[in-house]
Every structure is written in C-alpha cells, then in structure tokens.
Write an enzyme that holds these catalytic residues in place. Structure first.
Site, PDB file in Angstrom:
ATOM      1  N   THR B 169       0.917  -0.923   0.058  1.00 44.10           N
ATOM      2  CA  THR B 169      -0.063  -0.140   0.042  1.00 44.10           C
ATOM      3  C   THR B 169       0.830   1.238   0.070  1.00 44.10           C
ATOM      4  O   THR B 169       2.180   0.998   0.489  1.00 44.10           O
ATOM      5  CB  THR B 169      -0.800  -0.109   1.395  1.00 44.10           C
ATOM      6  OG1 THR B 169      -1.400  -1.411   1.453  1.00 44.10           O
ATOM      7  CG2 THR B 169      -1.875   1.023   1.189  1.00 44.10           C
ATOM      8  N   ARG B 197     -12.731  -8.476  -3.230  1.00 41.58           N
ATOM      9  CA  ARG B 197     -12.323  -8.344  -1.836  1.00 41.58           C
ATOM     10  C   ARG B 197     -12.130  -6.545  -1.695  1.00 41.58           C
ATOM     11  O   ARG B 197     -11.135  -5.934  -2.609  1.00 41.58           O
ATOM     12  CB  ARG B 197     -10.992  -8.859  -1.695  1.00 41.58           C
ATOM     13  CG  ARG B 197     -10.419  -8.653  -0.178  1.00 41.58           C
ATOM     14  CD  ARG B 197      -9.250  -7.871  -0.099  1.00 41.58           C
ATOM     15  NE  ARG B 197      -8.503  -7.979   1.022  1.00 41.58           N
ATOM     16  CZ  ARG B 197      -7.491  -7.230   1.340  1.00 41.58           C
ATOM     17  NH1 ARG B 197      -7.026  -6.390   0.361  1.00 41.58           N
ATOM     18  NH2 ARG B 197      -6.882  -7.090   2.546  1.00 41.58           N
ATOM     19  N   VAL B 198     -12.511  -5.914  -0.326  1.00 44.65           N
ATOM     20  CA  VAL B 198     -11.904  -4.811  -0.467  1.00 44.65           C
ATOM     21  C   VAL B 198     -11.270  -4.603   0.828  1.00 44.65           C
ATOM     22  O   VAL B 198     -11.864  -5.236   1.992  1.00 44.65           O
ATOM     23  CB  VAL B 198     -13.480  -3.584  -0.038  1.00 44.65           C
ATOM     24  CG1 VAL B 198     -13.015  -2.158   0.099  1.00 44.65           C
ATOM     25  CG2 VAL B 198     -14.402  -3.662  -1.230  1.00 44.65           C
ATOM     26  N   GLY B 199     -10.198  -4.119   1.070  1.00 44.06           N
ATOM     27  CA  GLY B 199      -9.288  -4.083   2.371  1.00 44.06           C
ATOM     28  C   GLY B 199      -9.567  -2.830   3.081  1.00 44.06           C
ATOM     29  O   GLY B 199     -10.732  -1.925   2.803  1.00 44.06           O
ATOM     30  N   ASP B 200      -8.695  -2.247   3.741  1.00 47.66           N
ATOM     31  CA  ASP B 200      -8.818  -1.219   4.700  1.00 47.66           C
ATOM     32  C   ASP B 200      -8.476   0.044   3.881  1.00 47.66           C
ATOM     33  O   ASP B 200      -8.995   1.297   4.583  1.00 47.66           O
ATOM     34  CB  ASP B 200      -8.108  -1.211   6.037  1.00 47.66           C
ATOM     35  CG  ASP B 200      -6.550  -1.373   5.501  1.00 47.66           C
ATOM     36  OD1 ASP B 200      -6.019  -2.123   4.756  1.00 47.66           O
ATOM     37  OD2 ASP B 200      -5.809  -0.650   6.103  1.00 47.66           O
ATOM     38  N   THR B 220      -1.012   0.420   6.499  1.00 52.14           N
ATOM     39  CA  THR B 220      -0.592  -0.648   5.490  1.00 52.14           C
ATOM     40  C   THR B 220      -0.553  -1.958   6.261  1.00 52.14           C
ATOM     41  O   THR B 220       0.063  -1.783   7.268  1.00 52.14           O
ATOM     42  CB  THR B 220       0.671  -0.363   4.756  1.00 52.14           C
ATOM     43  OG1 THR B 220       0.959  -1.410   3.783  1.00 52.14           O
ATOM     44  CG2 THR B 220       1.865   0.079   5.636  1.00 52.14           C
ATOM     45  N   GLY B 221      -1.150  -3.049   5.370  1.00 54.34           N
ATOM     46  CA  GLY B 221      -1.185  -4.197   6.349  1.00 54.34           C
ATOM     47  C   GLY B 221      -2.094  -5.143   5.885  1.00 54.34           C
ATOM     48  O   GLY B 221      -2.736  -4.969   4.877  1.00 54.34           O
ATOM     49  N   GLY B 223      -5.345  -6.204   5.592  1.00 59.14           N
ATOM     50  CA  GLY B 223      -6.295  -5.119   5.684  1.00 59.14           C
ATOM     51  C   GLY B 223      -7.673  -5.714   6.360  1.00 59.14           C
ATOM     52  O   GLY B 223      -8.339  -4.813   7.209  1.00 59.14           O
TER      53      GLY B 223
END
Lengths: 303, 303
Positions: B169, B197-200, B220-221, B223
């Site tokens: 990210t 898929r939606v991450g953070d 970043t990580g 999510g």
C-alpha cells in the site's frame, strides 16, 4: 447467565405523524415487532446474539415496508443494489457486502463472508460470485419491485436528486445469555443513487460495530456523515477510553457531533449490561427493543 | 504559522535485508525520497496538506516498485483493481474509491469524490463512470503490466492463496503551515485476490483518517485486521478521549491490539504539533519522513 436484550431499527428520517395513516403505522409496528420476535426466539433458547441479529434482520429484509432486501429502493438505473454488514463482539470478527443484487437476504451473505471467507468486505460482481459459491438464496428482479419505490425513483429523477428523506436502513443489536454482543445493518441504499455509491451500512466502524468490551451499534442515516464521523466505533471509543456510559456516548455522537456536521439519522446501541439506547436527531426513527422478561417497546416519532 | 511536516509509506510486510539487493534498496529509497520531495514542494509554498498528500501519493502510484497505481498487483483474473482514500482534518471531508481499473492515479479520483461529488465512497463500475465524468487520466492495461507482478500472480495461483507477503500500500500524512492535517492511502490490493475483496485502504476510519483535533493516519497491512480494529480512527480516539500522546496511541494499536489479533502491518501518523510516528509490527515497512528545516529520514527494515 446474562439477561438477554435486543433492539431493532427500520430507518430514520422525515417520519411524521401528519403523513402517516393508522394502517401504515400499524404495519410498521407489526414489522418491528415481528423482527424482535424472530431475534428473541434465538436468544430465549440460549442462542448466539450473532444468529439473533441475522434472524431479526432477515425479517426486516423480507418485509417490503423497509428499505432493505425486498423493499430496497432503486438506483438511478432502476436496479436494487444492496449493502449489509454484521459484527460479533466476542471475536471482533465481521463480514460485509456492498452492491449485491437479487440476493434475498444480504445480511446472511455478510455473515457468510465473516464465517466462510478469509475476507471481511466483498463488493459487486465479486461478492455475487461468492454468493453463488455459498448458494445464497436469490430472487428475480420482480421480487424487489414495489410500486411505491418506483414512484419514489420517478420523483427523485424528476427532481434530479437522491432522496434523503428515505434514508432507510434496517438493523439489529443483541446481547445473548452468554454475554456476547452482536450488531448488523442492511440497506437498499439511496433512491436514485449513482456511481456505485457506498454508504455507511457495510462499513465496519461507521454503520456497524460490536465489541464485548463496550457495546454493539447499528446506524441509520445520511451515510456520508456517518462514514466521516466513524459513528459506531466512536460510540464504542467514548465508552472504552473516556469511561462514559452508553447513554452519554450515544448522546455526544448523535445529538452533538453529528448535528454539528449536519448528519441526520440515528442509531440503536446496547452495552454488555443490557442497557439499550435508541438515539436519533431526525423527526423519527422506526425502532423497537425488548429485554428478557420485559415488555416490548415500539417507537416511530420523536415524542 | 505552523512548521510543516510530512511522512510517506510504501507498504509493510516481509521486507528483509537478506532478500534485498543494493540496487533495489536504492530504488526504493529514491522512490520514497521523490514522494517526500513532491509533497514538500507543496508545503514549502504554504500549500494545503491535502494537496501535498495527493502529490506525494501520485509519485508513489507512478512508481512501478510500489503496489499502487502503475505497480498494482494482479487479481485472480489478472486484472488490476485499485482502491484509494483521502481525508482532510479541518473539515473531516473525505473521498474514497474501490475496484477502479485503468485509472492512472486513484488518489486523485478519491480527491475528486471528496470535492466534486455529494458522496464519500464510490465503487466499481459506478466509480469508473464518475471518473469518466471527471476526465480522470486513464492508462491502458499494458501500463500496469509489470513482469514481477505477473510472476507473483503465477506463484500465488500455483499455491492457491492470496499473497500476504506483498501487502503493499502507499500512503502519506501531512501537516501544513496553516495547521491542517491530511491523510491518504492507495493500493493495488492483494495478489490473486478474489470476490471483489475490499481492504482497509479505501475505508475511512480503518486505513485512512485525519482530524485536526488529533492526528492524520495512513495504514498498510493485512487489511481484514485493520478493518476489524478500525485502526486509523482508534489511534485518533486514544488521543482524543484518553489524552495519550501520538506515540503511545500508535504503540497500543500497532504493537498491542493488532499483534493480539494477528494483524500484521503498520502505519504512519502525524499530530497537529508535527510529531511523527512510523510504527509497524512486521519485518519492515518502506517509510520516510521530513519536518520543516530538518533532514529526510528513510527506513526500510525493522532496525
């Protein structure tokens, strides 16, 4: 064993006695009461709050009166695009979907994302593929077509605006006898919405949040403000970090912070002691609650 | 006038000295330094932190080394699907997009959502329609095709898993001379990801948050954990409600809460006094920061 408790909402907004008929009011009251009954049936048998939340929301989704599932409003393209999310306070596990179509019960799909995928949040076509894999119950377009919703879309298109007076959402928060909290929210979105708009409903932290250490929250309102204010998580943080009781935390977020921003709507919240808050800054909010051994409360208007 | 400050990250994860070449390390350091320079150029001229964040992130998006914009990884279908979000601490205004394709700079599209739409969060095809309306710069598929990313997808498909060691990210937080904070995050997602898929990253409160009263945060990580922990907003709440300094708040969230959940990654954060935190619990995080009149700091590994 804890004493169980449950609350549901069926949306907030410009809900006035002056524009309501006795028949319509009775139908709304029955819809809310049916949802409480479905959730309570689970809790009464020492079932899990997560399941109670799912069952109560399914009843609201199946009821064409509410803007979720069957009663979802129409996008600018005349389609139903639905969002839902669910969260468990014990594990902080969560699941959410946005932009799904023809799914009978989006809340159950969100629960499947939580329990049967490695993800939290699935969107659009991808979420539909997952639904297929999960054999999620589908319904044809006609199932969702409700005359009143088409009329709303026509009016909204004529005015070229999204309809903020129909910020319908349904939601449930529950506490089970094991002391576990859960929250869920489901919506058919905004009438005449464009551009694949995502509101607060599928957003963990904004529209839905549950944490056994604090509370379970489900929101309904003008989603953009609820996202920017991270409403559901904010209530939880005011309890966790400031040591406020649930009632104070809800009051600050709904009556102060959201009002200052211009964010209309409300929320239902429940803490681990079974305290219930049904807070809103709009004219009304369809809402109901029940504690173990107590009477059901049903409310619609501000007073 | 305040003293300006800025920090950027280029992703966290299994970043080890043992697998790095001097040439590659130098390229990463230059990429981070270029981003800081682009952001600082805005801040130096008394520009807004929101613009500085956009400019810095555009540089990282245009750099094929980082998993955002040009360097985005491939989904299971061999496509780039990108997410981004941006938030301004003064107004708490925000914009976000998920699942956009062929957009050169998703961070600029997120900024357009914030400034030129009535919404906060747009998804998929709808977001692409909005991009068209905004005349957002597009690039053909070939622009995004980077040999290393295709190799990663091949490997991930062979192993039938998403690649958690490439949780790339990019992000930026900035404080301008007017005392305004801003934060932004952009990503090409997870290699071999499925189901939309939606991450953070596009989630205000989880991957990105800014509030002049507290701090600006970009994460970043992995999510899914960052969503469930509402990481960026949690840092802010620990400051606002518990009165903790930025360093303490970041430590609790990254080294305690996330570690206990099993959530790998990190964040960059900046408070209204110009204090900077670059916190991570993974082997490394590409990161850089600079305060007005100071030297640039660039870090990659844990030590």
């Amino acid at each position: 064993m804890n004493q169980y408790a449950i609350a549901v909402h069926g949306g907030a907004g410009t809900i006035l006695r002056s524009t309501m008929t006795p028949e319509k009011e009775e139908a709304y009251r029955k819809g809310l009461s049916d949802a409480i009954a479905a959730g309570e049936a689970v809790l009464k048998k020492n079932g899990h709050s997560l399941v109670a939340v799912e069952k109560a929301i399914r009843v609201l989704e199946d009821n064409p009166l509410f803007n979720a599932g069957r009663g979802s409003v129409f996008t600018n393209k005349g389609k139903n695009e639905m969002d839902a999310s669910i969260m468990e306070g014990r594990s902080l596990m969560a699941g959410a979907v946005t932009g799904v179509r023809n799914i009978k019960n989006p809340i159950s799909l969100a629960k499947a994302v939580m329990e049967k995928s490695e993800h939290v949040f699935l969107s659009g076509e991808g979420a539909m593929k997952f639904a297929e894999l999960m054999k999620a119950e589908r319904e044809p377009d006609e199932y969702f077509v409700v005359a009143e919703r088409l009329e709303q879309l026509k009016k909204a298109k004529e005015a070229d605006k999204t309809m903020l007076d129909h910020i319908g959402t349904v939601g449930c928060v529950a506490l089970d006898v094991h002391g576990n909290l859960a929250a869920g929210t489901s919506t058919g979105g905004m009438t005449n919405k464009k551009f694949g708009r995502v509101g607060d409903t599928p957003m963990i932290g904004a529209g839905t949040y549950a944490n056994n250490a604090t509370c379970a929250v489900s929101c309904t309102g003008h989603g953009e403000y609820f996202i920017r204010a991270v409403v559901a998580h904010d209530v939880s943080c005011l309890m966790e970090y400031k040591g406020l009781p649930l009632s104070e935390a809800c009051k600050i977020v709904v009556q102060d912070k959201l009002v200052k921003m211009g964010g209309e709507g409300g929320l239902i919240a429940l803490d681990a002691h079974g305290n219930i808050e049904l807070a809103f800054n709009s004219d009304g909010m369809y809402r109901a609650s029940k504690k173990q051994g107590g009477e059901i409360f049903i409310g619609i208007y501000r007073d």
